[in-house]
Write a protein that holds these residues in place. Structure first.
Motif, mmCIF file in Angstrom:
data_model
loop_
_atom_site.group_PDB
_atom_site.id
_atom_site.type_symbol
_atom_site.label_atom_id
_atom_site.label_comp_id
_atom_site.label_asym_id
_atom_site.label_seq_id
_atom_site.Cartn_x
_atom_site.Cartn_y
_atom_site.Cartn_z
ATOM 1 N N ASN A 117 0.625 -1.196 -0.032
ATOM 2 C CA ASN A 117 -0.076 0.106 -0.070
ATOM 3 C C ASN A 117 1.054 1.361 -0.022
ATOM 4 O O ASN A 117 2.288 0.981 0.199
ATOM 5 N N ILE A 118 0.159 2.457 0.020
ATOM 6 C CA ILE A 118 0.791 3.676 -0.063
ATOM 7 C C ILE A 118 1.905 3.862 1.052
ATOM 8 O O ILE A 118 2.935 4.652 0.644
ATOM 9 N N ARG A 119 1.468 3.313 2.258
ATOM 10 C CA ARG A 119 2.739 3.350 3.465
ATOM 11 C C ARG A 119 4.018 2.915 3.034
ATOM 12 O O ARG A 119 4.962 3.428 3.613
ATOM 13 N N LYS A 146 2.870 5.875 -6.816
ATOM 14 C CA LYS A 146 1.751 6.147 -5.876
ATOM 15 C C LYS A 146 0.557 5.588 -6.698
ATOM 16 O O LYS A 146 -0.356 4.853 -5.897
ATOM 17 N N ALA A 147 0.313 5.834 -7.980
ATOM 18 C CA ALA A 147 -1.017 5.171 -8.496
ATOM 19 C C ALA A 147 -1.057 3.638 -8.502
ATOM 20 O O ALA A 147 -1.984 3.141 -8.347
ATOM 21 N N ASN A 150 -1.795 2.747 -4.940
ATOM 22 C CA ASN A 150 -3.083 3.258 -4.656
ATOM 23 C C ASN A 150 -4.112 2.326 -5.401
ATOM 24 O O ASN A 150 -5.249 2.049 -5.069
ATOM 25 N N GLY A 151 -3.784 1.892 -6.677
ATOM 26 C CA GLY A 151 -4.616 1.005 -7.457
ATOM 27 C C GLY A 151 -4.706 -0.320 -6.968
ATOM 28 O O GLY A 151 -5.671 -1.234 -7.258
#
Length: 151
Positions: A117-119, A146-147, A150-151
């Protein structure tokens, strides 16, 4: 290119440009040399290749920003000068990564770091940064990572 060959090549190209009377090229080469020396004096150390590539990339980015401003201000003559300087500076940069190579590098970094994940973006970016130094706009890489996370 190793660090000695980049800095050495710039010094050799300065001499060649002086002998050939290439005033515009000589001006840009001297700017590059001065920027490298300035950082070496400020930091009291000999710069390694990633440091030199970082300086060259910053110089290209500054000129791209200037082109945007000059174009918006209807000063195409100044934008053209900046564009010509970019060509000279980019001569010393490694070949940029293609979108496919970059996507592959992102996939590999995500797999190697186990990012879910983004973390985990910092871990992924750290891995990519060492492999893509000077060959990709890290801002754009960050947006892609990031995309993907997040995706």
């Amino acid at each position: 290119m190793s660090i000695m060959s980049i800095k050495g090549q710039i010094q050799e190209d300065i001499k060649t440009a002086m002998k050939a009377g290439e005033k515009d090229r000589l001006k840009v080469l001297r700017l590059i040399s001065a920027a490298i020396k300035q950082v070496e004096v400020d930091e009291r150390k000999e710069l390694d290749e990633p440091d030199v590539l970082g300086i060259l990339n910053r110089m290209v980015k500054q000129r791209r920003d200037s082109i945007t401003q000059y174009t918006e201000g209807n000063r195409q003559d100044l934008a053209d000068i900046e564009a010509a300087e970019i060509v000279i500076i980019e001569h010393y940069l490694p070949t940029p990564l293609s979108d496919e190579e970059l996507d592959g590098m992102i996939d590999e970094a995500i797999a190697l770091t186990g990012a879910g994940n983004i973390r985990d973006m910092g871990k992924v970016m750290g891995h990519i940064k060492s492999n893509a130094a000077g060959r990709a706009d890290m801002g754009a890489v960050g947006a892609k990572v990031k995309a993907r996370l997040n995706g």
